[in-house]
Design a protein around this motif. Structure first.
Motif, PDB file in Angstrom:
ATOM      1  N   VAL A 115       0.879  -1.178   0.000  1.00 55.66           N
ATOM      2  CA  VAL A 115       0.000   0.000   0.000  1.00 55.66           C
ATOM      3  C   VAL A 115       0.913   1.223   0.000  1.00 55.66           C
ATOM      4  CG1 VAL A 115      -1.891   1.209   1.142  1.00 55.66           C
ATOM      5  CG2 VAL A 115      -1.716  -1.284   1.326  1.00 55.66           C
ATOM      6  N   PRO A 116       1.154   1.838  -1.161  1.00 53.23           N
ATOM      7  CA  PRO A 116       2.154   2.905  -1.250  1.00 53.23           C
ATOM      8  C   PRO A 116       1.737   4.219  -0.597  1.00 53.23           C
ATOM      9  CG  PRO A 116       1.120   2.553  -3.384  1.00 53.23           C
ATOM     10  CD  PRO A 116       0.627   1.460  -2.486  1.00 53.23           C
ATOM     11  N   ILE A 117       0.438   4.466  -0.508  1.00 52.87           N
ATOM     12  CA  ILE A 117      -0.074   5.687   0.133  1.00 52.87           C
ATOM     13  C   ILE A 117      -1.270   5.312   1.004  1.00 52.87           C
ATOM     14  CG2 ILE A 117      -1.119   7.966  -0.231  1.00 52.87           C
ATOM     15  CD1 ILE A 117       0.235   8.083  -2.954  1.00 52.87           C
ATOM     16  N   ILE A 118      -1.292   5.803   2.247  1.00 57.62           N
ATOM     17  CA  ILE A 118      -2.477   5.659   3.091  1.00 57.62           C
ATOM     18  C   ILE A 118      -2.927   7.055   3.490  1.00 57.62           C
ATOM     19  CG2 ILE A 118      -1.854   3.371   3.937  1.00 57.62           C
ATOM     20  CD1 ILE A 118      -0.887   4.670   6.516  1.00 57.62           C
ATOM     21  N   ALA A 119      -4.162   7.183   3.977  1.00 57.56           N
ATOM     22  CA  ALA A 119      -4.680   8.536   4.208  1.00 57.56           C
ATOM     23  C   ALA A 119      -5.595   8.587   5.428  1.00 57.56           C
ATOM     24  CB  ALA A 119      -5.430   9.024   2.969  1.00 57.56           C
ATOM     25  N   ARG A 120      -5.569   9.717   6.092  1.00 56.92           N
ATOM     26  CA  ARG A 120      -6.433   9.997   7.238  1.00 56.92           C
ATOM     27  C   ARG A 120      -7.232  11.270   6.970  1.00 56.92           C
ATOM     28  NH1 ARG A 120      -4.924   5.616   8.144  1.00 56.92           N
ATOM     29  NH2 ARG A 120      -3.836   4.775   9.975  1.00 56.92           N
ATOM     30  N   ARG A 121      -8.372  11.365   7.615  1.00 53.94           N
ATOM     31  CA  ARG A 121      -9.161  12.611   7.583  1.00 53.94           C
ATOM     32  C   ARG A 121      -9.115  13.175   8.994  1.00 53.94           C
ATOM     33  NH1 ARG A 121     -12.695  15.614   4.773  1.00 53.94           N
ATOM     34  NH2 ARG A 121     -14.502  16.515   5.818  1.00 53.94           N
ATOM     35  N   PHE A 122      -8.511  14.346   9.149  1.00 55.74           N
ATOM     36  CA  PHE A 122      -8.297  14.905  10.476  1.00 55.74           C
ATOM     37  C   PHE A 122      -9.617  15.346  11.100  1.00 55.74           C
ATOM     38  CE2 PHE A 122      -3.553  16.264  10.002  1.00 55.74           C
ATOM     39  CZ  PHE A 122      -3.206  14.918   9.960  1.00 55.74           C
ATOM     40  N   THR A 123      -9.818  14.945  12.344  1.00 56.52           N
ATOM     41  CA  THR A 123     -11.028  15.310  13.088  1.00 56.52           C
ATOM     42  C   THR A 123     -10.766  16.478  14.032  1.00 56.52           C
ATOM     43  OG1 THR A 123     -10.438  13.575  14.673  1.00 56.52           O
ATOM     44  CG2 THR A 123     -12.053  13.011  12.965  1.00 56.52           C
ATOM     45  N   GLU A 124      -9.552  17.034  13.960  1.00 55.82           N
ATOM     46  CA  GLU A 124      -9.200  18.212  14.758  1.00 55.82           C
ATOM     47  C   GLU A 124      -7.994  18.882  14.100  1.00 55.82           C
ATOM     48  OE1 GLU A 124      -6.256  16.284  18.090  1.00 55.82           O
ATOM     49  OE2 GLU A 124      -8.423  15.977  18.389  1.00 55.82           O
ATOM     50  N   ASN A 125      -7.700  20.128  14.502  1.00 52.88           N
ATOM     51  CA  ASN A 125      -6.494  20.791  14.022  1.00 52.88           C
ATOM     52  C   ASN A 125      -5.262  20.060  14.545  1.00 52.88           C
ATOM     53  OD1 ASN A 125      -8.109  22.699  12.825  1.00 52.88           O
ATOM     54  ND2 ASN A 125      -7.722  24.297  14.330  1.00 52.88           N
ATOM     55  N   VAL A 126      -4.241  19.936  13.693  1.00 47.72           N
ATOM     56  CA  VAL A 126      -3.029  19.206  14.082  1.00 47.72           C
ATOM     57  C   VAL A 126      -1.808  20.078  13.788  1.00 47.72           C
ATOM     58  CG1 VAL A 126      -1.633  17.140  13.722  1.00 47.72           C
ATOM     59  CG2 VAL A 126      -4.133  16.995  13.570  1.00 47.72           C
ATOM     60  N   GLU A 127      -0.915  20.217  14.780  1.00 48.65           N
ATOM     61  CA  GLU A 127       0.314  20.977  14.608  1.00 48.65           C
ATOM     62  C   GLU A 127       1.417  20.051  14.097  1.00 48.65           C
ATOM     63  OE1 GLU A 127       1.120  24.237  15.094  1.00 48.65           O
ATOM     64  OE2 GLU A 127      -0.991  24.736  15.482  1.00 48.65           O
ATOM     65  N   LEU A 128       1.990  20.405  12.957  1.00 52.67           N
ATOM     66  CA  LEU A 128       3.094  19.640  12.391  1.00 52.67           C
ATOM     67  C   LEU A 128       4.210  20.607  11.999  1.00 52.67           C
ATOM     68  CD1 LEU A 128       1.176  17.134  10.045  1.00 52.67           C
ATOM     69  CD2 LEU A 128       2.170  16.645  12.286  1.00 52.67           C
ATOM     70  N   GLY A 129       5.309  20.560  12.740  1.00 50.52           N
ATOM     71  CA  GLY A 129       6.450  21.413  12.412  1.00 50.52           C
ATOM     72  C   GLY A 129       6.132  22.890  12.412  1.00 50.52           C
ATOM     73  N   GLY A 130       5.300  23.323  13.364  1.00 52.82           N
ATOM     74  CA  GLY A 130       4.963  24.742  13.442  1.00 52.82           C
ATOM     75  C   GLY A 130       3.864  25.180  12.504  1.00 52.82           C
ATOM     76  N   LYS A 131       3.349  24.242  11.712  1.00 51.24           N
ATOM     77  CA  LYS A 131       2.243  24.560  10.795  1.00 51.24           C
ATOM     78  C   LYS A 131       0.969  23.896  11.313  1.00 51.24           C
ATOM     79  CE  LYS A 131       5.312  24.584   6.730  1.00 51.24           C
ATOM     80  NZ  LYS A 131       6.535  24.085   7.388  1.00 51.24           N
ATOM     81  N   THR A 132      -0.153  24.541  11.100  1.00 55.65           N
ATOM     82  CA  THR A 132      -1.435  23.976  11.516  1.00 55.65           C
ATOM     83  C   THR A 132      -2.142  23.348  10.324  1.00 55.65           C
ATOM     84  OG1 THR A 132      -1.691  25.610  13.278  1.00 55.65           O
ATOM     85  CG2 THR A 132      -3.685  24.461  12.552  1.00 55.65           C
ATOM     86  N   VAL A 133      -2.387  22.066  10.432  1.00 58.66           N
ATOM     87  CA  VAL A 133      -3.183  21.364   9.411  1.00 58.66           C
ATOM     88  C   VAL A 133      -4.624  21.375   9.903  1.00 58.66           C
ATOM     89  CG1 VAL A 133      -3.533  19.229   8.137  1.00 58.66           C
ATOM     90  CG2 VAL A 133      -1.226  19.900   8.819  1.00 58.66           C
ATOM     91  N   PRO A 134      -5.561  22.018   9.177  1.00 58.36           N
ATOM     92  CA  PRO A 134      -6.905  22.219   9.708  1.00 58.36           C
ATOM     93  C   PRO A 134      -7.744  20.949   9.775  1.00 58.36           C
ATOM     94  CG  PRO A 134      -6.743  23.049   7.451  1.00 58.36           C
ATOM     95  CD  PRO A 134      -5.358  22.663   7.863  1.00 58.36           C
ATOM     96  N   GLU A 135      -8.656  20.972  10.722  1.00 60.83           N
ATOM     97  CA  GLU A 135      -9.642  19.904  10.851  1.00 60.83           C
ATOM     98  C   GLU A 135     -10.368  19.712   9.520  1.00 60.83           C
ATOM     99  OE1 GLU A 135     -13.874  19.103  13.228  1.00 60.83           O
ATOM    100  OE2 GLU A 135     -12.564  20.768  13.807  1.00 60.83           O
ATOM    101  N   GLY A 136     -10.650  18.464   9.161  1.00 60.62           N
ATOM    102  CA  GLY A 136     -11.343  18.157   7.909  1.00 60.62           C
ATOM    103  C   GLY A 136     -10.409  17.892   6.748  1.00 60.62           C
ATOM    104  N   SER A 137      -9.104  18.107   6.950  1.00 60.61           N
ATOM    105  CA  SER A 137      -8.140  17.868   5.868  1.00 60.61           C
ATOM    106  C   SER A 137      -7.988  16.371   5.617  1.00 60.61           C
ATOM    107  CB  SER A 137      -6.766  18.448   6.229  1.00 60.61           C
ATOM    108  OG  SER A 137      -6.832  19.832   6.443  1.00 60.61           O
ATOM    109  N   ASN A 138      -7.796  16.034   4.346  1.00 63.98           N
ATOM    110  CA  ASN A 138      -7.417  14.661   3.985  1.00 63.98           C
ATOM    111  C   ASN A 138      -5.890  14.619   3.940  1.00 63.98           C
ATOM    112  OD1 ASN A 138      -9.958  13.205   3.492  1.00 63.98           O
ATOM    113  ND2 ASN A 138     -10.288  14.805   1.964  1.00 63.98           N
ATOM    114  N   PHE A 139      -5.304  13.853   4.835  1.00 58.86           N
ATOM    115  CA  PHE A 139      -3.855  13.819   5.020  1.00 58.86           C
ATOM    116  C   PHE A 139      -3.309  12.510   4.448  1.00 58.86           C
ATOM    117  CE2 PHE A 139       0.096  13.206   7.427  1.00 58.86           C
ATOM    118  CZ  PHE A 139       0.648  14.487   7.416  1.00 58.86           C
ATOM    119  N   ASN A 140      -2.536  12.620   3.375  1.00 57.72           N
ATOM    120  CA  ASN A 140      -2.018  11.447   2.671  1.00 57.72           C
ATOM    121  C   ASN A 140      -0.564  11.179   3.073  1.00 57.72           C
ATOM    122  OD1 ASN A 140      -4.195  10.850   0.356  1.00 57.72           O
ATOM    123  ND2 ASN A 140      -4.022  13.059   0.669  1.00 57.72           N
TER     124      ASN A 140
END
Length: 382
Positions: free
Chosen positions: A323-348
């Motif tokens: 499975v070369p790529i897996i994905a999550r749908r964020f249910t909350e804001n997530v801090e990654l390296g000082g950046k905010t990935v918003p809730e509802g994002s599809n994170f691959n």
């Protein structure tokens, strides 16, 4: 899609965003960021694209989330205890021998597609071990289940890559929707038959013994407990699983259990064929451990001693993860390296791209099992 992601990563780095219509999708090949996501107990909801699997796999372990996921995970964990897996080695050995004999006529120097051989062997193995039922797929080359899996994969792939087919309204009007319904009916009938067959056998053999009354560590020392047996005898909050819940897990593990292993084995065999020097080392290791007779029974200790084969498999999985790529749908804001990935994002999560990161694996495109030699892995970890 893999090439598309590779081009964008080369241009924008290891975390970038893509807008698909009004949907935000992020692609990440940063190991630390992905570790944060994958180790989270909260970020377990799959991305929107996984919904295409729901008509087939329902709300099984792959697609469920929240408390339902945790409950099912707790139930299923004992089915994969090492004491149980050890007892399935004889099944692996028997079905591998059948596959080798079926492939023997192809050993004439010409090109051969090994995938159909491997997928039938993997299907026989998952049915006999996890489901406790023999289906003899290898000797029945016209397996309706295998044909249906192949056909459904094409339909689902179409939905992934054709953006307009991602809209349920448009897809439901298409011929592919009717084709999908017909295929899923075949798949569900197949797994229902397996469940009913195993249920009858358990009633005859065990007289209704409850798996929850046993210590999971002892399961398998008393009898070979198949994954399906655990489902048929398990309870959640004191109630047995419904037929629908059992069906969802069986469909999930029938698919995941044979499809991913088929891909892994096929790529490993392909790499061995392309690197005869490595193949010879693996062959000599096997002969040194079990001798020249392919019918010699294997033990768990034999497999543990095959260090070079293990290195080859790991390197194959690095280059070609099933499975070369897996994905999550964020249910909350997530801090990654000082950046905010918003809730509802599809994170691959780009597994294949992480595996080919030159900062992690020098000369990443080269097949080199020695990367996983015990002394080298110790050096890397230190």
């Amino acid at each position: 899609i893999i090439d598309f992601v590779s081009d964008l990563r080369n241009k924008y780095g290891n975390l970038f965003r893509v807008w698909i219509g009004n949907r935000l999708a992020l692609f990440c090949t940063n190991v630390k960021y992905n570790e944060t996501v994958l180790s989270s107990q909260k970020l377990i909801r799959k991305s929107e694209l996984y919904k295409f699997l729901i008509p087939w796999l329902g709300d099984g372990l792959l697609l469920s989330t929240g408390q339902k996921w945790f409950n099912k995970r707790k139930i299923l964990t004992p089915a994969f205890h090492f004491k149980i897996l050890d007892q399935f080695i004889e099944v692996f050995h028997k079905q591998s021998n059948i596959m080798a004999e079926r492939m023997r006529p192809e050993a004439n120097g010409s090109l051969v597609n090994i995938y159909p051989y491997v997928t039938l062997a993997a299907l026989d193995i998952i049915c006999e071990t996890a489901m406790g039922t023999s289906i003899n797929a290898q000797t029945d080359a016209d397996s309706a289940y295998v044909k249906a899996i192949t056909e459904l994969s094409l339909v689902l792939t179409g939905r992934f890559v054709k953006v307009w087919q991602r809209v349920d309204f448009l897809f439901n009007l298409s011929a592919d929707k009717r084709r999908q319904d017909r295929i899923i009916k075949v798949l569900h009938e197949f797994t229902t038959k397996i469940i009913q067959s195993r249920r009858r056998e358990l009633m005859e053999q065990q007289g209704g013994a409850k798996v929850e009354d046993e210590d999971p560590a002892d399961i398998g020392t008393k009898r070979r407990m198949a994954f399906l047996d655990v489902l048929l005898q398990a309870t959640i909050d004191g109630r047995p699983l419904t037929d629908k819940e059992i069906q969802e897990e069986v469909d999930t593990f029938m698919f995941e259990g044979h499809d991913t292993t088929t891909i892994a084995i096929s790529f490993t065999l392909l790499l061995l064929a392309r690197h005869p020097d490595v193949q010879e080392k693996v062959y000599q290791e096997v002969v040194d451990i079990v001798g020249n007779d392919p019918h010699t029974p294997l033990s768990h200790r034999n497999l543990q001693d095959m260090k070079h084969l293990e290195m080859v498999i790991k390197e194959s999985l690095r280059l070609y993860p099933p499975v070369p790529i897996i994905a999550r749908r964020f249910t909350e804001n997530v801090e990654l390296g000082g950046k905010t990935v918003p809730e509802g994002s599809n994170f691959n999560i780009g597994i294949m791209h992480m595996h080919r990161d030159p900062t992690l694996f020098p000369d990443p495109e080269r097949f080199d099992p020695e990367r996983f030699a015990p002394d080298r892995t110790m050096e890397q970890s230190s």
